[in-house]
Motif scaffolding. Structure first.
Motif, mmCIF file in Angstrom:
data_model
loop_
_atom_site.group_PDB
_atom_site.id
_atom_site.type_symbol
_atom_site.label_atom_id
_atom_site.label_comp_id
_atom_site.label_asym_id
_atom_site.label_seq_id
_atom_site.Cartn_x
_atom_site.Cartn_y
_atom_site.Cartn_z
ATOM 1 N N ASP A 86 11.944 -26.327 -3.219
ATOM 2 C CA ASP A 86 11.638 -26.724 -4.585
ATOM 3 C C ASP A 86 12.938 -26.728 -5.392
ATOM 4 O OD1 ASP A 86 10.640 -27.134 -7.023
ATOM 5 O OD2 ASP A 86 9.271 -25.432 -7.063
ATOM 6 N N SER A 87 13.158 -27.775 -6.182
ATOM 7 C CA SER A 87 14.444 -27.890 -6.902
ATOM 8 C C SER A 87 14.693 -26.717 -7.851
ATOM 9 C CB SER A 87 14.505 -29.211 -7.660
ATOM 10 O OG SER A 87 13.385 -29.325 -8.500
ATOM 11 N N ASN B 102 14.247 -23.742 -7.025
ATOM 12 C CA ASN B 102 14.684 -22.631 -6.181
ATOM 13 C C ASN B 102 16.145 -22.809 -5.771
ATOM 14 O OD1 ASN B 102 14.786 -20.467 -4.480
ATOM 15 N ND2 ASN B 102 12.877 -20.950 -3.421
ATOM 16 N N LYS B 103 17.044 -22.446 -6.682
ATOM 17 C CA LYS B 103 18.477 -22.715 -6.482
ATOM 18 C C LYS B 103 19.118 -21.855 -5.376
ATOM 19 C CE LYS B 103 19.483 -25.708 -9.912
ATOM 20 N NZ LYS B 103 18.171 -26.327 -10.030
ATOM 21 N N LYS B 104 18.516 -20.689 -5.103
ATOM 22 C CA LYS B 104 19.167 -19.787 -4.142
ATOM 23 C C LYS B 104 18.662 -19.971 -2.701
ATOM 24 C CE LYS B 104 20.945 -16.102 -7.018
ATOM 25 N NZ LYS B 104 20.355 -16.284 -8.367
ATOM 26 N N GLN B 105 17.598 -20.746 -2.546
ATOM 27 C CA GLN B 105 17.003 -20.961 -1.220
ATOM 28 C C GLN B 105 17.964 -21.775 -0.339
ATOM 29 O OE1 GLN B 105 13.146 -20.770 -0.070
ATOM 30 N NE2 GLN B 105 14.579 -20.561 1.617
ATOM 31 N N THR B 106 18.223 -21.310 0.886
ATOM 32 C CA THR B 106 19.098 -22.086 1.777
ATOM 33 C C THR B 106 18.338 -23.326 2.245
ATOM 34 O OG1 THR B 106 18.388 -20.730 3.627
ATOM 35 C CG2 THR B 106 20.454 -20.117 2.592
ATOM 36 N N ILE B 107 19.089 -24.394 2.565
ATOM 37 C CA ILE B 107 18.415 -25.644 2.915
ATOM 38 C C ILE B 107 18.414 -25.916 4.416
ATOM 39 C CG2 ILE B 107 18.724 -26.736 0.662
ATOM 40 C CD1 ILE B 107 21.070 -28.300 1.741
ATOM 41 N N GLU C 36 22.666 -22.344 8.468
ATOM 42 C CA GLU C 36 23.802 -21.962 7.607
ATOM 43 C C GLU C 36 23.310 -21.660 6.200
ATOM 44 O OE1 GLU C 36 26.586 -25.220 7.379
ATOM 45 O OE2 GLU C 36 25.058 -26.619 6.677
ATOM 46 N N GLN C 37 24.154 -20.970 5.458
ATOM 47 C CA GLN C 37 23.730 -20.433 4.156
ATOM 48 C C GLN C 37 24.074 -21.332 2.977
ATOM 49 O OE1 GLN C 37 21.979 -17.382 3.795
ATOM 50 N NE2 GLN C 37 21.784 -17.786 5.973
ATOM 51 N N ILE C 38 23.929 -22.641 3.125
ATOM 52 C CA ILE C 38 24.216 -23.472 1.945
ATOM 53 C C ILE C 38 22.926 -23.769 1.189
ATOM 54 C CG2 ILE C 38 26.330 -24.498 2.924
ATOM 55 C CD1 ILE C 38 24.672 -27.104 3.245
ATOM 56 N N THR C 39 23.048 -23.903 -0.127
ATOM 57 C CA THR C 39 21.858 -24.089 -0.971
ATOM 58 C C THR C 39 21.834 -25.512 -1.539
ATOM 59 O OG1 THR C 39 23.032 -23.363 -2.945
ATOM 60 C CG2 THR C 39 21.913 -21.653 -1.654
ATOM 61 N N LEU C 40 20.791 -25.798 -2.319
ATOM 62 C CA LEU C 40 20.643 -27.126 -2.929
ATOM 63 C C LEU C 40 21.838 -27.493 -3.804
ATOM 64 C CD1 LEU C 40 16.947 -27.682 -4.056
ATOM 65 C CD2 LEU C 40 18.335 -29.157 -2.617
ATOM 66 N N LYS C 41 22.543 -26.481 -4.273
ATOM 67 C CA LYS C 41 23.696 -26.718 -5.146
ATOM 68 C C LYS C 41 24.715 -27.618 -4.449
ATOM 69 C CE LYS C 41 26.433 -23.456 -6.994
ATOM 70 N NZ LYS C 41 26.702 -22.145 -7.557
ATOM 71 N N SER C 42 24.819 -27.452 -3.114
ATOM 72 C CA SER C 42 25.806 -28.237 -2.359
ATOM 73 C C SER C 42 25.449 -29.721 -2.345
ATOM 74 C CB SER C 42 25.882 -27.734 -0.923
ATOM 75 O OG SER C 42 24.672 -28.037 -0.254
ATOM 76 N N MET C 43 24.181 -30.033 -2.630
ATOM 77 C CA MET C 43 23.748 -31.440 -2.602
ATOM 78 C C MET C 43 24.041 -32.148 -3.921
ATOM 79 S SD MET C 43 22.368 -31.900 0.403
ATOM 80 C CE MET C 43 21.285 -33.312 0.329
ATOM 81 N N VAL C 44 24.356 -31.377 -4.964
ATOM 82 C CA VAL C 44 24.530 -31.970 -6.296
ATOM 83 C C VAL C 44 25.640 -33.019 -6.288
ATOM 84 C CG1 VAL C 44 25.132 -31.497 -8.697
ATOM 85 C CG2 VAL C 44 23.605 -29.952 -7.462
ATOM 86 N N ALA C 45 26.759 -32.686 -5.616
ATOM 87 C CA ALA C 45 27.897 -33.610 -5.609
ATOM 88 C C ALA C 45 27.706 -34.745 -4.603
ATOM 89 C CB ALA C 45 29.166 -32.839 -5.280
ATOM 90 N N SER C 46 26.720 -34.608 -3.722
ATOM 91 C CA SER C 46 26.526 -35.632 -2.686
ATOM 92 C C SER C 46 25.950 -36.898 -3.324
ATOM 93 C CB SER C 46 25.569 -35.128 -1.618
ATOM 94 O OG SER C 46 24.244 -35.218 -2.083
ATOM 95 N N GLU C 47 26.053 -37.989 -2.574
ATOM 96 C CA GLU C 47 25.566 -39.259 -3.110
ATOM 97 C C GLU C 47 24.140 -39.532 -2.643
ATOM 98 O OE1 GLU C 47 28.791 -41.671 -1.618
ATOM 99 O OE2 GLU C 47 29.842 -41.546 -3.514
ATOM 100 N N HIS C 48 23.362 -38.465 -2.467
ATOM 101 C CA HIS C 48 21.981 -38.614 -1.997
ATOM 102 C C HIS C 48 20.993 -38.320 -3.116
ATOM 103 C CE1 HIS C 48 23.848 -38.834 1.852
ATOM 104 N NE2 HIS C 48 24.127 -37.552 1.920
#
Length: 332
Positions: free
Chosen positions: A284-285, A287-292, A296-308
């Motif tokens: 759920d967007s 849920n910022k701390k949930q790993t995706i 590995e331990q990356i969260t939704l935050k890492s997707m913000v800069a992506s072009e998706h």
């Protein structure tokens, strides 16, 4: 005395029938409690079904496009590609031809000759962790995996069979031999001209290119060139135009690109007779701390800069599930 014997026989019969009824009903009660799969209908092959349903979704749909680019009929359509990467090869022909000269393009005969191709597209989502789906995933004829998602140490949840792995330089696993089978097809999804250059320098062991990547790709990537393929950009174009409704005429202005996951599903729609997915969907967007990812331990935050555009992709997958074109092995 005969009537007495008759009664005994009748009583005995009644007892036997009663016991038989009891054991049958008990068995039924057990079956009710522990439903045994008599036959897994979800794995039965409906030839032409995916193809027919995909037409509803994709319009003038055809399976005539080759999966992989090849050198000898490089201009796979009579007119040169109208788009630049990742939707076409316009302007990247020279470096592409050098890469096609050292890789391969064939679809293995074992896959080509299959009467029914049952495919599992395995996403990298957290919901695969502790799913115990490994054994089920290994039963599919074709297992498509994405990027650098590991299999080693996660076999119980994600399986160990890999027929194709889609990747781009920044997402390549540094140890392809450990995470794939010896016959896995390593399918490069070219997003930009530099991706061909990376592959060429790696496979020819030339001086590596360091600039032009958003993350440092592997400098050593021990893969057999015979197993490497270049995905036909046609599938990226279809994913963008038909599933995400991106305006193809204004691609320069639109920064959004499909994920490798959605692209893998499009590829499966063109190649398979049965398409099941597992490990797709984001938390759920809120849920910022949930790993995706499951590994590995990356969260939704890492997707913000992506072009998706995650919500748009979610809608596209939901639509396919609703139309019954694909089925989901995990929840969505």
């Amino acid at each position: 005395s005969l009537p007495g014997v008759g009664w005994k026989i009748l009583a005995g019969l009644a007892l036997v029938l009663g016991m038989a009824w009891y054991s049958i009903s008990r068995e039924e009660r057990y079956l009710h409690l522990f439903p045994f799969p008599v036959q897994d209908d979800s794995m039965l092959c409906p030839p032409g079904e995916v193809e027919k349903k995909a037409t509803l979704l994709l319009g003038n749909y055809t399976r005539d496009h080759p999966l992989f680019l090849q050198l000898n009929n490089y201009f796979w359509v009579k007119t040169p590609s109208p788009y630049e990467l990742p939707y076409g090869t316009k302007g990247s022909e020279d470096s592409l031809l050098r890469v096609l000269a050292i890789t391969s393009y064939s679809v293995p005969q074992s896959l080509q000759s299959m009467k029914c191709r049952r495919c599992a597209v395995v996403g990298n989502g957290l919901r695969l962790l502790n799913s115990s789906l490994g054994e089920a995933i290994n039963k599919y004829d074709v297992v498509i995996r994405l990027n650098n998602a590991p299999v080693h140490r996660y076999e119980a949840d994600v399986g160990s069979k890999t027929t194709m792995r889609l990747f781009y330089p920044e997402s390549a696993h540094f140890d392809p031999k450990r995470e794939n089978n010896p016959d896995t097809l390593l399918v490069l999804v070219p997003f930009k001209p530099m991706d061909f250059l990376w592959l060429e320098t790696i496979l020819n062991d030339k001086k590596r290119v360091h600039k032009g990547f958003w993350k440092q790709p592997p400098l050593i990537w021990d893969a057999n060139p015979e197993q490497v393929r270049i995905l036909n950009p046609y599938f990226m174009e279809i994913t963008a135009a038909k599933l995400l409704n991106l305006p193809m005429k204004q691609l320069r202005k639109v920064k959004q690109k499909p994920t490798t996951g959605l692209l893998a599903i499009t590829l499966a729609l063109h190649f398979c007779d049965l398409v099941h997915i597992a490990g797709f969907g984001y938390p759920d967007s809120a849920n910022k701390k949930q790993t995706i990812h499951y590994y590995e331990q990356i969260t939704l935050k890492s997707m913000v800069a992506s072009e998706h555009n995650i919500s748009q992709e979610t809608q596209a997958i939901k639509k396919m599930l609703d139309l019954g074109i694909i089925k989901n092995l995990t929840y969505f």
